[in-house]
Design a protein around this motif. Structure first.
Motif, mmCIF file in Angstrom:
data_model
loop_
_atom_site.group_PDB
_atom_site.id
_atom_site.type_symbol
_atom_site.label_atom_id
_atom_site.label_comp_id
_atom_site.label_asym_id
_atom_site.label_seq_id
_atom_site.Cartn_x
_atom_site.Cartn_y
_atom_site.Cartn_z
ATOM 1 N N ARG A 172 0.800 -1.230 0.000
ATOM 2 C CA ARG A 172 0.000 0.000 0.000
ATOM 3 C C ARG A 172 0.831 1.277 0.000
ATOM 4 N NH1 ARG A 172 -2.908 -3.399 3.643
ATOM 5 N NH2 ARG A 172 -4.985 -3.922 2.850
ATOM 6 N N ASP A 229 6.106 -0.112 2.185
ATOM 7 C CA ASP A 229 5.711 -1.519 2.056
ATOM 8 C C ASP A 229 6.464 -2.184 0.907
ATOM 9 O OD1 ASP A 229 3.951 -1.348 4.151
ATOM 10 O OD2 ASP A 229 2.148 -1.219 2.900
ATOM 11 N N TYR A 240 13.800 3.467 6.837
ATOM 12 C CA TYR A 240 12.859 2.347 6.874
ATOM 13 C C TYR A 240 13.464 1.206 7.677
ATOM 14 C CZ TYR A 240 15.661 -0.207 3.441
ATOM 15 O OH TYR A 240 16.677 -0.860 2.799
ATOM 16 N N ALA A 263 10.147 -4.119 10.858
ATOM 17 C CA ALA A 263 8.960 -3.562 11.507
ATOM 18 C C ALA A 263 7.761 -3.484 10.574
ATOM 19 C CB ALA A 263 9.271 -2.171 12.048
ATOM 20 N N SER A 264 7.934 -3.874 9.322
ATOM 21 C CA SER A 264 6.854 -3.748 8.341
ATOM 22 C C SER A 264 5.852 -4.889 8.459
ATOM 23 C CB SER A 264 7.447 -3.745 6.928
ATOM 24 O OG SER A 264 6.437 -3.892 5.958
ATOM 25 N N ARG A 265 4.579 -4.566 8.266
ATOM 26 C CA ARG A 265 3.551 -5.608 8.276
ATOM 27 C C ARG A 265 3.716 -6.527 7.062
ATOM 28 N NH1 ARG A 265 0.018 -4.682 4.434
ATOM 29 N NH2 ARG A 265 -0.055 -2.612 3.494
ATOM 30 N N VAL A 266 4.241 -5.972 5.955
ATOM 31 C CA VAL A 266 4.465 -6.796 4.775
ATOM 32 C C VAL A 266 5.533 -7.840 5.058
ATOM 33 C CG1 VAL A 266 5.274 -6.794 2.387
ATOM 34 C CG2 VAL A 266 3.706 -5.018 3.172
ATOM 35 N N ALA A 283 6.328 -9.009 7.975
ATOM 36 C CA ALA A 283 5.765 -9.969 8.930
ATOM 37 C C ALA A 283 4.865 -10.963 8.222
ATOM 38 C CB ALA A 283 4.992 -9.224 10.016
ATOM 39 N N ALA A 284 4.070 -10.480 7.262
ATOM 40 C CA ALA A 284 3.189 -11.380 6.519
ATOM 41 C C ALA A 284 3.993 -12.356 5.670
ATOM 42 C CB ALA A 284 2.244 -10.566 5.638
#
Length: 361
Positions: A12, A16, A135, A139-142, A144-145
């Motif tokens: 997004r 990311d 960056y 720590a990114s949700r991407v 982690a996913a």
């Protein structure tokens, strides 16, 4: 260039995207340019190339990368360069122009260096400050996913290449002895001398040794049995012993045996584990077939970078090996593994044909 057809990740923001790229490739790139293709709202493809040498024309590489992206039926793409501005800016601009020329929208053009990302298309200081945006991929949700989905980002491409490098020390000594025994066993089976013929690569059996005259039925039978046993054991979580690996590697020099192994390789994790192990333990003159089988398994599973490093090792030792040349061309052209399944050709495995993909069990 190496390419992948990765698991789809939702992206997004530029942050990311920067966090996603290492997981799409399987390693953290450096001195590279990456094109990430998007269909709708999802990432569907990533291709990486080395930055051009200083002073080199970036046009040919840019047009090639654009053509690769075009084959993915992508709507848009983001271009990410890794390195100093003096080396990155020209190639990122050239790729952006090439993508626009073929009707692929450029969502963003980024540069990543020293823990910061910069946008070439955004001039708004509030979101894209001129001194870059720091960056943290961890720590990114991407990220982690991606980790949750089982994707890995190695420190660099060298770490990926190390995963297919030969095993040395006591393992190499044991495999050398086991391979000597396997050569004698094959000689007894065929009635031919076990001494490698003159002119064979690396002083061993030639990569396509069976093309002239065809294989004896006994070799085809033994090879089929060895491949099936290896696949069954690997899928039970067992590891082949030295004699089993050595026997398999000498049999795989026969094209009919290699093609049987090829037909049973469908990109499962077990296939990748099996052919990685065989490739790393094989004697140097016997790496061509297992290296290609690993590359094919990795390609079919979407691990294009792993396929690329396996093929680099094969082609450095056997530059004319037809299956390696074929697979390398498929990777360079950005052929998606979902579009073509490999199938042995009539005589040397140098043809890719469409076939029905076997369902995973």
């Amino acid at each position: 260039m190496n390419s992948t057809e990765p698991a789809r990740l939702s992206v997004r923001s530029p942050a990311d995207m920067v966090a996603a790229v290492p997981y799409l490739l399987g390693f953290h790139p450096a001195d590279s340019v990456v094109v990430v293709a998007v269909r709708g709202r999802r990432v569907v493809f990533a291709a990486r190339g080395d930055l051009p040498a200083p002073g080199a024309d970036p046009g040919p590489a840019a047009r090639h990368l654009a053509q690769v992206v075009a084959r993915q039926d992508a709507d848009a793409a983001t271009v990410v360069g890794y390195g100093p501005a003096a080396r990155v800016t020209g190639v990122v601009d050239a790729i952006g122009d090439a993508l626009t020329a073929i009707g692929v929208a450029v969502l963003d053009a980024l540069r990543v260096t020293e823990g910061r990302w910069f946008s070439y298309l955004c001039a708004e200081p509030s979101c894209c400050p001129p001194d870059g945006t720091p960056y943290d991929p961890a720590a990114s949700r991407v990220g982690a996913a991606a980790v949750f989905a089982g994707q890995v980002a190695l420190p660099d491409r060298a770490a990926l290449a190390a995963q297919v490098s030969p095993l040395d020390g006591p393992v190499r000594l044991a495999m050398r002895r086991a391979t000597d025994r396997a050569r004698l066993r094959l000689a007894a089976l065929t009635g031919r001398p076990s001494t490698p013929p003159a002119g064979s690569p690396a002083g061993g059996l030639p990569a396509d040794s069976s093309r002239a005259g065809g294989e004896p039925r006994a070799v085809r039978t033994a090879g089929t049995a060895a491949v099936r046993a290896a696949v069954r054991r690997q899928r039970r979580g067992e590891r082949l012993d030295d004699d089993e690996v050595a026997w398999l590697t000498v049999l795989l020099t026969h094209v009919a045996v290699r093609d049987h192994a090829w037909s049973r390789t469908d990109g499962r994790d077990e296939d990748i584990s099996l052919w990685t192990d065989v490739l790393r333990r094989a004697e140097p003159d016997l790496i061509a077939a297992p290296g290609c089988l690993l590359a094919f398994a990795a390609w079919r599973s979407g691990h294009g970078a792993l396929a690329a490093v396996a093929l680099e090792r094969v082609l450095s030792a056997h530059p004319g090996y037809s299956l390696a040349v074929l697979l390398d061309e498929a990777l360079r052209r950005g052929v998606a593994p979902s579009a073509l399944d490999g199938w042995p050709g009539s005589d040397d495995g140098a043809v890719l044909r469409r076939r029905r993909r076997r369902p995973r069990r």
